[in-house]
Write a protein that holds these residues in place. Structure first.
Motif, PDB file in Angstrom:
ATOM      1  N   ASP A  70     -14.950  -7.022  -1.087  1.00 25.72           N
ATOM      2  CA  ASP A  70     -14.042  -5.985  -0.099  1.00 25.72           C
ATOM      3  C   ASP A  70     -13.085  -6.775   0.591  1.00 25.72           C
ATOM      4  O   ASP A  70     -13.392  -8.081   0.749  1.00 25.72           O
ATOM      5  CB  ASP A  70     -15.024  -5.201   0.615  1.00 25.72           C
ATOM      6  N   TYR A  79       0.830  -1.058  -0.028  1.00 28.54           N
ATOM      7  CA  TYR A  79      -0.053   0.110  -0.092  1.00 28.54           C
ATOM      8  C   TYR A  79       1.015   1.158   0.056  1.00 28.54           C
ATOM      9  O   TYR A  79       1.907   1.246   0.459  1.00 28.54           O
ATOM     10  CB  TYR A  79      -0.857  -0.085   1.202  1.00 28.54           C
ATOM     11  N   GLU A  95     -21.793   2.203  -3.042  1.00 31.60           N
ATOM     12  CA  GLU A  95     -21.762   2.202  -4.939  1.00 31.60           C
ATOM     13  C   GLU A  95     -22.479   1.275  -5.311  1.00 31.60           C
ATOM     14  O   GLU A  95     -22.844   1.137  -6.600  1.00 31.60           O
ATOM     15  CB  GLU A  95     -20.164   1.833  -5.104  1.00 31.60           C
ATOM     16  N   SER A 130     -17.701   6.649   1.596  1.00 33.97           N
ATOM     17  CA  SER A 130     -18.418   6.111   0.560  1.00 33.97           C
ATOM     18  C   SER A 130     -19.516   7.245   0.493  1.00 33.97           C
ATOM     19  O   SER A 130     -19.853   7.545   1.435  1.00 33.97           O
ATOM     20  CB  SER A 130     -18.579   4.760   0.312  1.00 33.97           C
TER      21      SER A 130
HETATM   22  C1  LIG Z   1     -12.806   4.323   0.198  1.00 38.01           C
HETATM   23  S1  LIG Z   1     -13.564   2.953   0.045  1.00 38.01           S
HETATM   24  C2  LIG Z   1     -14.088   3.079  -1.803  1.00 38.01           C
HETATM   25  C3  LIG Z   1     -15.576   2.704  -1.530  1.00 38.01           C
HETATM   26  C4  LIG Z   1     -16.298   2.766  -2.908  1.00 38.01           C
HETATM   27  N1  LIG Z   1     -15.829   2.334  -3.981  1.00 38.01           N
HETATM   28  C5  LIG Z   1     -16.513   4.266  -3.430  1.00 38.01           C
HETATM   29  O1  LIG Z   1     -15.791   4.690  -4.310  1.00 38.01           O
HETATM   30  O2  LIG Z   1     -17.537   4.890  -2.603  1.00 38.01           O
HETATM   31  C6  LIG Z   1     -12.219   1.730  -0.103  1.00 38.01           C
HETATM   32  C7  LIG Z   1     -12.398   0.474  -0.134  1.00 38.01           C
HETATM   33  O3  LIG Z   1     -11.405  -0.548  -0.543  1.00 38.01           O
HETATM   34  C8  LIG Z   1     -11.425  -1.554   0.138  1.00 38.01           C
HETATM   35  N2  LIG Z   1      -9.985  -2.274   0.010  1.00 38.01           N
HETATM   36  C9  LIG Z   1      -8.621  -1.865   0.557  1.00 38.01           C
HETATM   37  N3  LIG Z   1      -7.917  -2.561   0.091  1.00 38.01           N
HETATM   38  C10 LIG Z   1      -8.316  -3.439  -0.634  1.00 38.01           C
HETATM   39  C11 LIG Z   1      -8.020  -4.759  -1.202  1.00 38.01           C
HETATM   40  N4  LIG Z   1      -6.743  -5.313  -1.242  1.00 38.01           N
HETATM   41  N5  LIG Z   1      -8.981  -5.588  -1.896  1.00 38.01           N
HETATM   42  C12 LIG Z   1     -10.309  -5.330  -1.912  1.00 38.01           C
HETATM   43  N6  LIG Z   1     -10.691  -4.096  -1.303  1.00 38.01           N
HETATM   44  C13 LIG Z   1      -9.886  -3.198  -0.703  1.00 38.01           C
HETATM   45  C14 LIG Z   1     -11.448  -0.905   1.773  1.00 38.01           C
HETATM   46  O4  LIG Z   1     -11.763  -2.043   2.532  1.00 38.01           O
HETATM   47  C15 LIG Z   1     -12.668   0.097   1.580  1.00 38.01           C
HETATM   48  O5  LIG Z   1     -13.894  -0.519   1.746  1.00 38.01           O
END
Ligand SMILES: C[S@@+](CC[C@H](N)C(=O)[O-])C[C@H]1O[C@@H](n2cnc3c(N)ncnc32)[C@H](O)[C@@H]1O
Length: 279
Positions: free
Chosen positions: A140, A32, A117, A79
């Motif tokens: 997720d 990350y 979303e 979100s």
């Molecule tokens: C800021 S939210 C985005 C939510 C939505 N897609 C939106 O745009 O409103 C980021 C999401 O990415 C997920 N996330 C982070 N790392 C991830 C990974 N390696 N695989 C899948 N999801 C991940 C987090 O748990 C979180 O729920």
């Protein structure tokens, strides 16, 4: 110790903590973007009252109760429904006409967080007459976020914004048709979830989903470093059917990734791409 040496030591401790998290619990946050991981881990350390990340690591290794608490800090669940309405308008006006040519559809909302979303997408598909031929995959890395997505209950105070976004996205009905006030919140109709498969899935460690016509992954890749962004985009390229669509939203782009050759720009401003037929 100088400030620079102190920062370096802290980064070493953070890397060791993330390695421990992976080795022990198979959650992989090692690739990350460091700046945001550092910021969120500092907040976790302070709020949990640990003097150092090494002490936090020791605790994590020996007390599984630490795991969900730490994951809460490491994942960002911000979100909103029909967030960035122009994205959903582009899906409605430009992508939906193509989707109408398929008898059945598979749509993957990757990193769906608490579901806003996903519900936006389902409502859009219903309004465009595409819902009944579609299976939605909502994934997720956060189990807690998925649990809340499945419940589909949102704070009533947020509904005004959701309604405004829905209208701006070209919504064809009133958002109030899709929820009832219950449990002190807005409970979205169960029938919206009938065609949804919810699944724990990490873009960092898990494999492809097959033959999607549309993948939407917004506000997720920004948290990854370049290597992990490449992995995720590679996964999307492999998971899409020929001429399938990938929506990344305005903050992210395929530029500079190893897979940009596999896609054509489809809606440039909204960062919606189409997989090339021969890719
Ligand atoms: C800021 S939210 C985005 C939510 C939505 N897609 C939106 O745009 O409103 C980021 C999401 O990415 C997920 N996330 C982070 N790392 C991830 C990974 N390696 N695989 C899948 N999801 C991940 C987090 O748990 C979180 O729920």
């Amino acid at each position: 110790m100088t400030q620079a040496m102190g920062d370096r030591t802290e980064d070493i401790e953070i890397r060791l903590l993330l390695e421990a998290l992976f080795q022990k619990y198979h959650y992989d946050f090692r690739r990350y973007a460091m700046a945001s991981i550092r910021r969120r881990l500092r907040q976790a350390r302070e709020q949990m009252g640990f003097a150092s990340f090494s002490l936090m690591q020791d605790h994590l290794l020996h007390d599984p109760v630490m795991l969900p608490r730490l994951l809460d800090y490491l994942t960002v669940q911000v979100s909103e429904m029909f967030r960035d309405p122009s994205y959903f308008r582009a899906l409605r006006e430009k992508v939906a006409p193509h989707l109408h040519t398929y008898p059945s559809l598979k749509v993957w909302v990757a990193g769906c967080a608490t579901g806003e979303e996903l519900y936006s997408m389902i409502i859009l598909f219903r309004e465009e007459g595409l819902e009944s031929r579609t299976i939605f995959y909502a994934t997720d890395v956060s189990h807690e976020a998925l649990r809340r997505a499945e419940a589909g209950i949102y704070d009533l105070g947020r509904i005004r914004l959701f309604t405004e976004n829905h209208r701006e996205s070209g919504g064809k009905s009133s958002l109030s048709n899709y929820y009832t006030a219950a449990y002190g919140g807005a409970a979205f109709a169960k029938n919206l979830r009938e065609r949804v498969v919810f699944a724990d899935h990490s873009l960092a460690t898990d494999a492809v989903f097959g033959e999607m016509q549309l993948i939407s992954c917004r506000n997720v890749l920004i948290y990854f470093d370049r290597v992990l962004q490449n992995r995720a985009i590679g996964l999307f390229a492999d998971s899409l059917a020929r001429k399938g669509f990938l929506g990344l939203g305005a903050k992210e782009s395929l530029r500079f990734t190893d897979h940009s050759f596999a896609f054509l720009d489809f809606a440039r401003d909204e960062r919606i791409y189409q997989k090339r037929s021969a890719a």
